[in-house]
Design a protein around this motif. Structure first.
Motif, PDB file in Angstrom:
ATOM      1  N   ALA A 138      -6.015 -40.211  18.040  1.00  0.00           N
ATOM      2  CA  ALA A 138      -7.087 -39.284  17.682  1.00  0.00           C
ATOM      3  C   ALA A 138      -7.505 -39.494  16.227  1.00  0.00           C
ATOM      4  CB  ALA A 138      -6.702 -37.835  17.911  1.00  0.00           C
ATOM      5  N   THR A 139      -8.700 -39.034  15.947  1.00  0.00           N
ATOM      6  CA  THR A 139      -9.233 -39.103  14.585  1.00  0.00           C
ATOM      7  C   THR A 139      -9.240 -37.697  14.007  1.00  0.00           C
ATOM      8  OG1 THR A 139     -11.459 -38.925  15.514  1.00  0.00           O
ATOM      9  CG2 THR A 139     -10.643 -41.135  15.047  1.00  0.00           C
ATOM     10  N   ARG A 140      -9.467 -37.617  12.720  1.00  0.00           N
ATOM     11  CA  ARG A 140      -9.356 -36.332  12.037  1.00  0.00           C
ATOM     12  C   ARG A 140     -10.588 -35.449  12.205  1.00  0.00           C
ATOM     13  NH1 ARG A 140      -4.652 -34.413  10.729  1.00  0.00           N
ATOM     14  NH2 ARG A 140      -5.490 -33.314   8.916  1.00  0.00           N
ATOM     15  N   ASP A 141     -11.650 -35.956  12.870  1.00  0.00           N
ATOM     16  CA  ASP A 141     -12.852 -35.140  12.979  1.00  0.00           C
ATOM     17  C   ASP A 141     -12.717 -34.033  14.025  1.00  0.00           C
ATOM     18  OD1 ASP A 141     -13.026 -36.462  15.391  1.00  0.00           O
ATOM     19  OD2 ASP A 141     -14.695 -37.748  14.798  1.00  0.00           O
ATOM     20  N   GLY A 142     -11.664 -34.089  14.844  1.00  0.00           N
ATOM     21  CA  GLY A 142     -11.443 -33.045  15.816  1.00  0.00           C
ATOM     22  C   GLY A 142     -12.322 -33.105  17.037  1.00  0.00           C
ATOM     23  N   TYR A 143     -13.122 -34.137  17.148  1.00  0.00           N
ATOM     24  CA  TYR A 143     -14.061 -34.217  18.267  1.00  0.00           C
ATOM     25  C   TYR A 143     -13.492 -35.016  19.430  1.00  0.00           C
ATOM     26  CZ  TYR A 143     -18.580 -34.436  20.599  1.00  0.00           C
ATOM     27  OH  TYR A 143     -19.594 -34.304  21.507  1.00  0.00           O
ATOM     28  N   PHE A 144     -12.763 -36.085  19.101  1.00  0.00           N
ATOM     29  CA  PHE A 144     -12.176 -36.917  20.155  1.00  0.00           C
ATOM     30  C   PHE A 144     -10.674 -36.644  20.226  1.00  0.00           C
ATOM     31  CE2 PHE A 144     -15.939 -39.218  18.735  1.00  0.00           C
ATOM     32  CZ  PHE A 144     -16.609 -39.383  19.939  1.00  0.00           C
ATOM     33  N   PRO A 145     -10.164 -36.363  21.404  1.00  0.00           N
ATOM     34  CA  PRO A 145      -8.770 -35.929  21.524  1.00  0.00           C
ATOM     35  C   PRO A 145      -7.785 -37.080  21.444  1.00  0.00           C
ATOM     36  CG  PRO A 145      -9.744 -36.106  23.682  1.00  0.00           C
ATOM     37  CD  PRO A 145     -10.852 -36.384  22.698  1.00  0.00           C
ATOM     38  N   GLY A 200       4.416 -27.523  30.200  1.00  0.00           N
ATOM     39  CA  GLY A 200       5.720 -27.831  29.619  1.00  0.00           C
ATOM     40  C   GLY A 200       6.120 -26.849  28.548  1.00  0.00           C
ATOM     41  N   GLN A 201       7.422 -26.624  28.447  1.00  0.00           N
ATOM     42  CA  GLN A 201       7.922 -25.664  27.463  1.00  0.00           C
ATOM     43  C   GLN A 201       7.540 -26.065  26.045  1.00  0.00           C
ATOM     44  OE1 GLN A 201       9.383 -22.645  28.100  1.00  0.00           O
ATOM     45  NE2 GLN A 201       8.727 -23.177  30.191  1.00  0.00           N
ATOM     46  N   ASN A 202       7.479 -27.361  25.787  1.00  0.00           N
ATOM     47  CA  ASN A 202       7.075 -27.839  24.460  1.00  0.00           C
ATOM     48  C   ASN A 202       5.583 -28.151  24.391  1.00  0.00           C
ATOM     49  OD1 ASN A 202       9.730 -27.762  23.380  1.00  0.00           O
ATOM     50  ND2 ASN A 202      10.193 -29.696  24.428  1.00  0.00           N
ATOM     51  N   LEU A 203       4.868 -27.873  25.501  1.00  0.00           N
ATOM     52  CA  LEU A 203       3.412 -28.059  25.563  1.00  0.00           C
ATOM     53  C   LEU A 203       2.992 -29.503  25.349  1.00  0.00           C
ATOM     54  CD1 LEU A 203       2.542 -24.839  23.555  1.00  0.00           C
ATOM     55  CD2 LEU A 203       2.360 -25.138  26.039  1.00  0.00           C
ATOM     56  N   THR A 204       3.892 -30.416  25.696  1.00  0.00           N
ATOM     57  CA  THR A 204       3.574 -31.839  25.556  1.00  0.00           C
ATOM     58  C   THR A 204       3.203 -32.465  26.897  1.00  0.00           C
ATOM     59  OG1 THR A 204       5.949 -32.318  25.732  1.00  0.00           O
ATOM     60  CG2 THR A 204       5.004 -32.184  23.510  1.00  0.00           C
ATOM     61  N   PRO A 245      -1.634 -32.587  31.328  1.00  0.00           N
ATOM     62  CA  PRO A 245      -1.741 -33.051  29.934  1.00  0.00           C
ATOM     63  C   PRO A 245      -0.977 -32.170  28.966  1.00  0.00           C
ATOM     64  CG  PRO A 245      -3.707 -31.828  30.510  1.00  0.00           C
ATOM     65  CD  PRO A 245      -2.882 -31.937  31.782  1.00  0.00           C
ATOM     66  N   GLY A 246      -0.684 -32.707  27.812  1.00  0.00           N
ATOM     67  CA  GLY A 246      -0.139 -31.925  26.722  1.00  0.00           C
ATOM     68  C   GLY A 246      -1.250 -31.173  26.013  1.00  0.00           C
ATOM     69  N   LEU A 247      -0.938 -29.986  25.532  1.00  0.00           N
ATOM     70  CA  LEU A 247      -1.886 -29.195  24.745  1.00  0.00           C
ATOM     71  C   LEU A 247      -1.547 -29.224  23.269  1.00  0.00           C
ATOM     72  CD1 LEU A 247      -2.196 -26.046  27.043  1.00  0.00           C
ATOM     73  CD2 LEU A 247      -3.648 -28.082  27.005  1.00  0.00           C
ATOM     74  N   ALA A 248      -0.317 -29.589  22.960  1.00  0.00           N
ATOM     75  CA  ALA A 248       0.114 -29.618  21.563  1.00  0.00           C
ATOM     76  C   ALA A 248      -0.610 -30.722  20.807  1.00  0.00           C
ATOM     77  CB  ALA A 248       1.624 -29.850  21.491  1.00  0.00           C
ATOM     78  N   GLY A 249      -0.928 -30.436  19.577  1.00  0.00           N
ATOM     79  CA  GLY A 249      -1.570 -31.433  18.732  1.00  0.00           C
ATOM     80  C   GLY A 249      -3.051 -31.598  18.978  1.00  0.00           C
ATOM     81  N   MET A 250      -3.666 -30.725  19.782  1.00  0.00           N
ATOM     82  CA  MET A 250      -5.095 -30.822  20.059  1.00  0.00           C
ATOM     83  C   MET A 250      -5.868 -29.981  19.051  1.00  0.00           C
ATOM     84  SD  MET A 250      -5.087 -32.796  22.707  1.00  0.00           S
ATOM     85  CE  MET A 250      -6.520 -32.619  23.724  1.00  0.00           C
ATOM     86  N   PRO A 251      -6.984 -30.486  18.537  1.00  0.00           N
ATOM     87  CA  PRO A 251      -7.769 -29.709  17.572  1.00  0.00           C
ATOM     88  C   PRO A 251      -8.387 -28.468  18.212  1.00  0.00           C
ATOM     89  CG  PRO A 251      -8.364 -32.041  17.518  1.00  0.00           C
ATOM     90  CD  PRO A 251      -7.510 -31.836  18.727  1.00  0.00           C
ATOM     91  N   LYS A 252      -8.559 -27.437  17.435  1.00  0.00           N
ATOM     92  CA  LYS A 252      -9.105 -26.183  17.940  1.00  0.00           C
ATOM     93  C   LYS A 252     -10.519 -26.372  18.478  1.00  0.00           C
ATOM     94  CE  LYS A 252     -10.557 -21.575  16.449  1.00  0.00           C
ATOM     95  NZ  LYS A 252     -10.632 -20.620  15.320  1.00  0.00           N
ATOM     96  N   ALA A 303      -3.514 -25.211  17.952  1.00  0.00           N
ATOM     97  CA  ALA A 303      -3.890 -26.146  16.887  1.00  0.00           C
ATOM     98  C   ALA A 303      -3.031 -25.986  15.645  1.00  0.00           C
ATOM     99  CB  ALA A 303      -5.364 -25.952  16.535  1.00  0.00           C
ATOM    100  N   SER A 304      -2.331 -24.860  15.524  1.00  0.00           N
ATOM    101  CA  SER A 304      -1.518 -24.613  14.325  1.00  0.00           C
ATOM    102  C   SER A 304      -0.103 -25.155  14.442  1.00  0.00           C
ATOM    103  CB  SER A 304      -1.452 -23.109  14.037  1.00  0.00           C
ATOM    104  OG  SER A 304      -0.660 -22.441  15.028  1.00  0.00           O
ATOM    105  N   GLN A 305       0.264 -25.681  15.607  1.00  0.00           N
ATOM    106  CA  GLN A 305       1.650 -26.077  15.842  1.00  0.00           C
ATOM    107  C   GLN A 305       1.914 -27.520  15.405  1.00  0.00           C
ATOM    108  OE1 GLN A 305       3.787 -23.507  16.950  1.00  0.00           O
ATOM    109  NE2 GLN A 305       1.816 -22.600  16.358  1.00  0.00           N
TER     110      GLN A 305
END
Length: 625
Positions: free
Chosen positions: A52-59, A149-153, A160-167, A210-212
């Motif tokens: 992913a890139t830092r622009d938050g647009y592409f996951p 998943g318990q760790n959202l990965t 899919p994992g939800l962790a690490g996804m931009p808001k 997004a805060s995790q």
């Protein structure tokens, strides 16, 4: 257990084996995957290794379960997800290539980026955490962690994992589900969930996720031993496509040669059920249902009715057909071929799907006026072999002029959709598609050997060319399935069609001077973004990146194909002879209109090219279409 001292030979052999294994292991950790270069079209947006890139647009797609990644590629291809860049990328991909891409990114595990500080309040974060971990039982909303998943990965094989996804990305996907732009295979569990939660809840969930911080070695969890709280269609085993009804019938080959399915099969629909919108300068025509449905298809038709449509451009009830259906070419087919094609269509599964009425502007919506157009432009008649030509030439002429209807795209039209010289194949803009079909004149076809053209038609790429856009679909769904003798016959005919040269063939080309507006800027952009693949001298790399040196697209009066490729990128089609083609990255989010215009002006006037200047407004007209 007893040990004995090895003899010197055994010691030397063991050292040699250890050294060999060490070198092999080192090579395995440093060697590039064959897909590394081919998938630059993916990593340009999704970041190196898909992190992913830092622009938050592409996951982030790295480390996601392969089943999930494959499902998303399939959803884009079949229209359940709507995003033009992705839909363009996957349009010509085979299922095997999509599986390979999914496996590739599932095996990538770069470190997760640290979370971006947000503006959510403590109360919002607490609400988000509560829903993610415990759900909202009173609203029948399960906890996100129960599936993801318990760790959202994520969870194997396809959650899919939800962790690490931009808001912003998370909220955008929820919006797409709510509006119906994003769908999944039925039952679509996420579509049901998003309708039960309000904006406050979803914003809290996205803010907390997004805060995790995510551990670098985080992996998807194994499949759950207990039933998941909801049934999701995307977790069903991938269905292997069944053989088309009527397989191995003579008409099947004819249908592929005519590429009938391209216009008569809508996304995520049954084969030949029609309903595909065909844009024309005069309105929209919808392709007809060719299945044997007695209510909406050909179920009550006879072979004579079908012959009348193909040969005379008239429907079963006698009304005149719009020439968006290429009966101007199909009229050349023999009765034996139309009968065989009809038999094949009658063997398909009947689909009771009505065809929408054509939406044409006045006066083009008044069908009787078609009689005037037909008087001027339509001459029905079967193909007549040329006795002075050989069998291969005549076979090629029959396929090009008739069944393949090549002139429909590769010719120019006047204001009333007429072709003054339809068999000259002098090139032209394809109505409604925003692409230019290059000339297939003798001069254009003689720029390469017959062997090179044959390879291009069979595989979609040769030593310095590749096909993209509408032609990629033609190769993927039609030409690659034709017998080699037929493809060779088409090349024989096109390289010596027996018609006079067109004015465009004899035109004198003159490149812009190096000091012309935009050339210097264009060269700098080319060196920064293009030279790695296409080389500084524009020669490209054989069977990978097309040459940009002198050829028809670089010198055409219009640069729409080049603009489309720079804006949207894409892959050459997946074919038997080119299973995993190279991709071209999209630059619509990297370069502005002026920069794209300048780099294309530079390419079109360097290395022997002499094309017209590309202007920013021409780029803008194709951006976001």
């Amino acid at each position: 257990m007893k040990f004995k001292l090895p003899n010197p030979f055994e010691v030397m052999l063991a050292l040699w084996v250890c050294a060999a294994l060490s070198n092999t292991a080192h090579a395995q950790t440093t060697a590039k995957s064959p897909l590394d270069d081919k998938l630059q079209a993916c990593t340009t947006c999704h970041g190196a290794q898909g992190k992913a890139t830092r622009d938050g647009y592409f996951p982030r797609i790295a480390g996601k379960p392969a089943g999930y990644l494959y499902n998303q590629l399939l959803n884009f291809k079949e229209g359940r997800r709507q995003y033009p860049l992705m839909q363009h990328m996957v349009s010509g991909m085979s299922g095997d290539y999509m599986h390979a891409i999914a496996d590739y990114f599932a095996d990538q595990h770069p470190p997760y980026a640290p979370p971006v500080p947000g503006t959510a309040t403590a109360a919002e974060l607490a609400l988000g955490e509560r829903i993610v971990k415990h759900g909202l039982p009173n609203q029948e909303i399960p906890a996100c962690s129960a599936c993801h998943g318990q760790n959202l990965t994520g969870r194997l094989p396809a959650i899919p994992g939800l962790a690490g996804m931009p808001k912003d990305y998370l909220n955008a996907q929820i919006g797409s589900w709510r509006s119906g732009k994003r769908k999944a295979q039925e039952p679509d569990c996420m579509a049901h969930i998003v309708q039960k939660l309000g904006n406050t809840e979803w914003n809290a969930i996205a803010s907390w996720l997004a805060s995790q911080t995510v551990a670098d070695q985080a992996q998807p969890e194994p499949p759950s031993d207990s039933p998941l709280p909801m049934e999701c269609g995307s977790l069903k085993p991938t269905q292997v496509p069944k053989a088309t009804a009527g397989a191995n019938m003579p008409g099947e080959y004819l249908a592929k040669a005519g590429n009938c399915a391209a216009c008569h099969t809508a996304q995520a629909s049954k084969p030949f059920a029609g309903g595909v919108p065909i844009e024309t300068p005069y309105g929209t025509v919808y392709s007809s249902n060719l299945t044997p449905s007695k209510t909406h298809g050909l179920g009550r038709w006879t072979k004579a009715d079908f012959w009348q449509a193909m040969h005379h451009g008239k429907s079963r009830d006698g009304h005149l057909l719009y020439p968006a259906f290429p009966y101007t070419s199909y009229t050349k087919l023999t009765r034996a071929d139309t009968d065989a094609l009809f038999d094949y269509l009658q063997a398909q599964t009947a689909v009771d799907k009505p065809t929408p009425e054509a939406d044409m502007r006045f006066p083009f919506n008044y069908r009787p006026l078609l009689a005037v157009w037909r008087w001027a432009w339509f001459n029905p008649g079967e193909f007549t072999p040329n006795a002075q030509r050989g069998a291969a030439w005549n076979r090629g002429a029959y396929l090009v002029q008739g069944l393949g209807h090549c002139a429909v795209c590769h010719s120019s039209y006047d204001t009333l959709a007429g072709q003054a010289e339809p068999l000259q194949l002098a090139g032209g803009l394809v109505p409604g598609l925003g692409w230019y079909a290059p000339p297939l004149t003798a001069r254009a076809m003689q720029q390469q050997t017959s062997e090179e053209w044959l390879h291009l038609l069979q595989t979609g790429a040769n030593s310095d060319k590749a096909v993209y856009g509408p032609m990629a679909d033609v190769v993927a769904h039609s030409l690659q399935h034709l017998r080699q003798a037929d493809l060779q016959a088409m090349v024989v005919y096109l390289q010596n069609p027996g018609v006079k040269a067109t004015a465009s063939d004899d035109a004198t080309l003159k490149a812009l001077p190096d000091t012309a507006f935009g050339m210097a800027q264009g060269q700098a952009i080319y060196n920064a973004h293009c030279a790695t693949c296409h080389q500084k001298d524009g020669r490209g790399q054989a069977s990978a990146y097309p040459s940009l040196r002198y050829s028809t697209p670089q010198n055409a009066d219009t640069a729409v194909n080049m603009v489309n490729m720079v804006l949207y990128g894409g892959f050459a089609p997946s074919t038997v002879g080119n299973l995993q083609p190279y991709g071209m990255p999209p630059y619509s989010l990297v370069l502005n209109d002026d920069e794209i215009a300048n780099v294309l002006t530079y390419v079109r006037n360097t290395w022997g090219n002499a094309g017209t200047r590309v202007k920013p407004h021409e780029v803008n007209a194709l951006r976001g279409r």
